[in-house]
Design a protein around this motif. Sequence first.
Motif, mmCIF file in Angstrom:
data_model
loop_
_atom_site.group_PDB
_atom_site.id
_atom_site.type_symbol
_atom_site.label_atom_id
_atom_site.label_comp_id
_atom_site.label_asym_id
_atom_site.label_seq_id
_atom_site.Cartn_x
_atom_site.Cartn_y
_atom_site.Cartn_z
ATOM 1 N N TYR A 1 33.751 31.096 36.953
ATOM 2 C CA TYR A 1 34.877 32.021 37.032
ATOM 3 C C TYR A 1 35.869 31.443 38.027
ATOM 4 C CZ TYR A 1 33.046 33.857 41.479
ATOM 5 O OH TYR A 1 32.605 33.998 42.791
ATOM 6 N N ALA A 2 37.083 31.946 38.004
ATOM 7 C CA ALA A 2 38.139 31.413 38.863
ATOM 8 C C ALA A 2 38.733 32.521 39.725
ATOM 9 C CB ALA A 2 39.235 30.752 38.032
ATOM 10 N N VAL A 3 39.135 32.149 40.941
ATOM 11 C CA VAL A 3 39.888 33.023 41.839
ATOM 12 C C VAL A 3 41.254 32.373 42.050
ATOM 13 C CG1 VAL A 3 40.027 34.017 44.147
ATOM 14 C CG2 VAL A 3 37.814 33.874 42.977
ATOM 15 N N VAL A 4 42.317 33.152 41.818
ATOM 16 C CA VAL A 4 43.678 32.629 41.871
ATOM 17 C C VAL A 4 44.468 33.457 42.885
ATOM 18 C CG1 VAL A 4 45.697 31.977 40.492
ATOM 19 C CG2 VAL A 4 43.446 32.122 39.405
ATOM 20 N N TYR A 5 45.260 32.775 43.733
ATOM 21 C CA TYR A 5 46.051 33.518 44.713
ATOM 22 C C TYR A 5 47.179 32.662 45.263
ATOM 23 C CZ TYR A 5 43.203 30.967 48.165
ATOM 24 O OH TYR A 5 42.588 29.985 48.903
ATOM 25 N N ILE A 6 48.186 33.345 45.830
ATOM 26 C CA ILE A 6 49.209 32.685 46.642
ATOM 27 C C ILE A 6 48.913 32.936 48.116
ATOM 28 C CG2 ILE A 6 51.658 32.664 47.280
ATOM 29 C CD1 ILE A 6 52.372 33.202 44.416
ATOM 30 N N ARG A 7 48.687 34.205 48.463
ATOM 31 C CA ARG A 7 48.259 34.533 49.820
ATOM 32 C C ARG A 7 46.821 35.020 49.757
ATOM 33 N NH1 ARG A 7 52.264 38.494 52.688
ATOM 34 N NH2 ARG A 7 50.869 37.997 54.424
ATOM 35 N N PRO A 8 45.929 34.472 50.588
ATOM 36 C CA PRO A 8 44.504 34.803 50.489
ATOM 37 C C PRO A 8 44.173 36.162 51.076
ATOM 38 C CG PRO A 8 44.856 33.263 52.289
ATOM 39 C CD PRO A 8 46.192 33.444 51.613
ATOM 40 N N LEU A 9 44.769 37.196 50.523
ATOM 41 C CA LEU A 9 44.515 38.568 50.950
ATOM 42 C C LEU A 9 43.740 39.280 49.843
ATOM 43 C CD1 LEU A 9 48.064 39.385 52.353
ATOM 44 C CD2 LEU A 9 46.073 38.540 53.603
ATOM 45 N N GLN A 10 42.839 40.157 50.248
ATOM 46 C CA GLN A 10 41.921 40.778 49.298
ATOM 47 C C GLN A 10 42.649 41.461 48.144
ATOM 48 O OE1 GLN A 10 39.339 43.348 51.557
ATOM 49 N NE2 GLN A 10 38.372 41.654 52.653
ATOM 50 N N ASP A 11 43.743 42.159 48.447
ATOM 51 C CA ASP A 11 44.424 42.908 47.396
ATOM 52 C C ASP A 11 45.397 42.055 46.598
ATOM 53 O OD1 ASP A 11 46.116 42.549 49.523
ATOM 54 O OD2 ASP A 11 47.085 44.503 49.344
ATOM 55 N N ARG A 12 45.524 40.758 46.924
ATOM 56 C CA ARG A 12 46.442 39.878 46.197
ATOM 57 C C ARG A 12 45.725 38.736 45.482
ATOM 58 N NH1 ARG A 12 52.283 39.010 48.976
ATOM 59 N NH2 ARG A 12 52.616 41.088 49.824
ATOM 60 N N MET A 13 44.429 38.672 45.604
ATOM 61 C CA MET A 13 43.665 37.622 44.936
ATOM 62 C C MET A 13 43.165 38.139 43.587
ATOM 63 S SD MET A 13 41.592 36.330 48.336
ATOM 64 C CE MET A 13 40.859 34.853 47.654
ATOM 65 N N LYS A 14 43.298 37.311 42.568
ATOM 66 C CA LYS A 14 42.908 37.698 41.216
ATOM 67 C C LYS A 14 41.663 36.918 40.804
ATOM 68 C CE LYS A 14 46.757 40.074 40.975
ATOM 69 N NZ LYS A 14 46.760 41.546 41.037
ATOM 70 N N LYS A 15 40.742 37.621 40.178
ATOM 71 C CA LYS A 15 39.492 37.002 39.740
ATOM 72 C C LYS A 15 39.386 37.090 38.230
ATOM 73 C CE LYS A 15 34.452 37.360 40.198
ATOM 74 N NZ LYS A 15 33.335 38.108 40.815
ATOM 75 N N SER A 16 39.015 35.977 37.603
ATOM 76 C CA SER A 16 38.862 35.946 36.155
ATOM 77 C C SER A 16 37.491 36.473 35.755
ATOM 78 C CB SER A 16 39.031 34.511 35.643
ATOM 79 O OG SER A 16 37.868 33.743 35.932
ATOM 80 N N LYS A 17 37.286 36.617 34.460
ATOM 81 C CA LYS A 17 35.954 36.950 33.966
ATOM 82 C C LYS A 17 35.059 35.721 34.055
ATOM 83 C CE LYS A 17 37.355 36.080 29.141
ATOM 84 N NZ LYS A 17 38.807 36.030 29.325
ATOM 85 N N THR A 18 33.761 35.942 34.039
ATOM 86 C CA THR A 18 32.789 34.853 34.079
ATOM 87 C C THR A 18 32.443 34.409 32.656
ATOM 88 O OG1 THR A 18 31.839 35.633 36.162
ATOM 89 C CG2 THR A 18 30.477 34.181 34.822
#
Length: 559
Positions: free
Chosen positions: A279-296
């Motif tokens: 799975y992937a984690v995508v972000y510009i700022r590494p803040l919990q409410d701004r990080m997006k996680k893909s499906k596995t």
Amino acid sequence: MDFVFGLVLGILVGLAIIVVFVRLENHRSKLRSELAATVAAFARMTVEDSRKLLPSEYYPSWVLKWLNLHLQKIWPYVNEAASELIKTSVEPILEQYRPMILSSLKFSKFTLGTVAPQFTGISIIEDEGDSVTMELEMQWDGNPSIILAIKTLLGVSLPVQVKDIGFTGVFRLIFKPLVDEFPCFGAVSYSLREKKNLEFRLKVVGGDISAIPGIYDAIEGMIRDAIEDSIAWPVRKVVPILPGDYGDLELKPVGMLEVKLVQAKDLTNKDLIGKSDPYAVVYIRPLQDRMKKSKTINNDLNPIWNEHFEFIVEDASTQHLVVKVYDDEGIQSSELIGCAHVRLSELQPGKVKDVWLKLVKSLEVQRDNKNRGQVHLELLYCPFGMENGFVNPFTPNFSMTSLEKVLKSGMNGTEATENQKEATQKRKEVIIRGVLTITIISAEDLPPVDLMGKADPYVVLTLKKSETKNKTRVVNDSLNPVWNQTFDFVVEDGLHDMLILEVWDHDTFGKDYIGRCIMTLTRVILEGEYKDSLPLDGAKSGKLNVQLKWMPQPIYRDS
């Protein structure tokens, strides 16, 4: 407190005098032939170079000595006054990031210690006469006394000491606007421009923090998130010096980044039995409410995600998009497969960019020769208020996503921010329906798969979401086949669908796989029609020549 403020203001004024002095010296140096080489080197600096700390020959060493000397003198007063100020201002931020396993978190003690930071580098960047930016590299191996009083959900109270702090980073000071009135600038904003290194240890006073599983990682992550959210660039703190409105110096969104996480290929296998579950984690700022996680995607080293995310952009010139790919280990901690990043400054506003990024072990490591795989992204940066000549592929009254914003002229940042919630709701009501026409023109330099050194290739076309399929005719004995066949697909949700083109070798008693191309529909939706030459993934050589055309038929979901 007033005394310390006066001392700090004195240092700021001193910095401003240095800024003015350097500007005057740079101007005078243009008239001095013996310094022509230095001026030329300064003038040739790129924007990226200007963000790096300049070598000592540009700015005399006495500047750093002067700063460090005065900081050393006032440090006891700064420690006394700033410790309480930091304590009261940081506690609410830590509370925002308090891990779920804790019921409360406060400082029981906070002092900065007796060791003052040391400035180790300085650079000055002039910005078209309206402002001056100073960047100071700082190193601090301090001896602060910081104790966190935490209480777990089980009612256990723990005094946790933060010790052995080592920090190296670059602070940015922006003096803006420049005025004729002393001290020559209206306000100064400061920010942690670059965090090069931050190390610290956590220790339970009178105990072992590892006795409670997960508590160390949770608190360490909380501290790093709080720093990122409160002071790390592009966040900045504004200190007014002269009366005036300095709202333009505050952090503001400047645009939206549309990201389509398409796929990955050739990922490193982290499992002893079977394959990784990436799975992937995508972000510009590494803040919990701004990080997006893909499906596995289970048991697959070449996963296809086809997921769409949106990110707020605050500074396109300095921010990065980061992608981290992990192997899902279930109840155990996920294992990092690799990571990659792309500078937003490399994106052309309003233009779709299709990129393959090589995964590396760490973003801080400059060289990584190990093959960890690649990740495929489709990116579109949409500045607020951008004028453009695109034909709107969506309906004129509703926004499917903020892709719509790039097609609207005259929208400023405030309007875009206010419309963001409305656009989110509208995307649930609108789908992008249309007819996709694709012509498979030809292929070139296909790898031989037959014993005679030839192939009998054909192409299978699959619309992923609807699983609609079609295929070309077989071209016998050719590694450079020409088909010129056209197919139409009715697409029900163009923004979230994709086209998979697989090239096969036809045999009398079966078929052999040659390679494939995976295409999203974003570009054809925006441009209407285009031709492209696509390399074949999974093949030693070869590319596929195609032409795509889009005819939109927007419809609305029933409420």
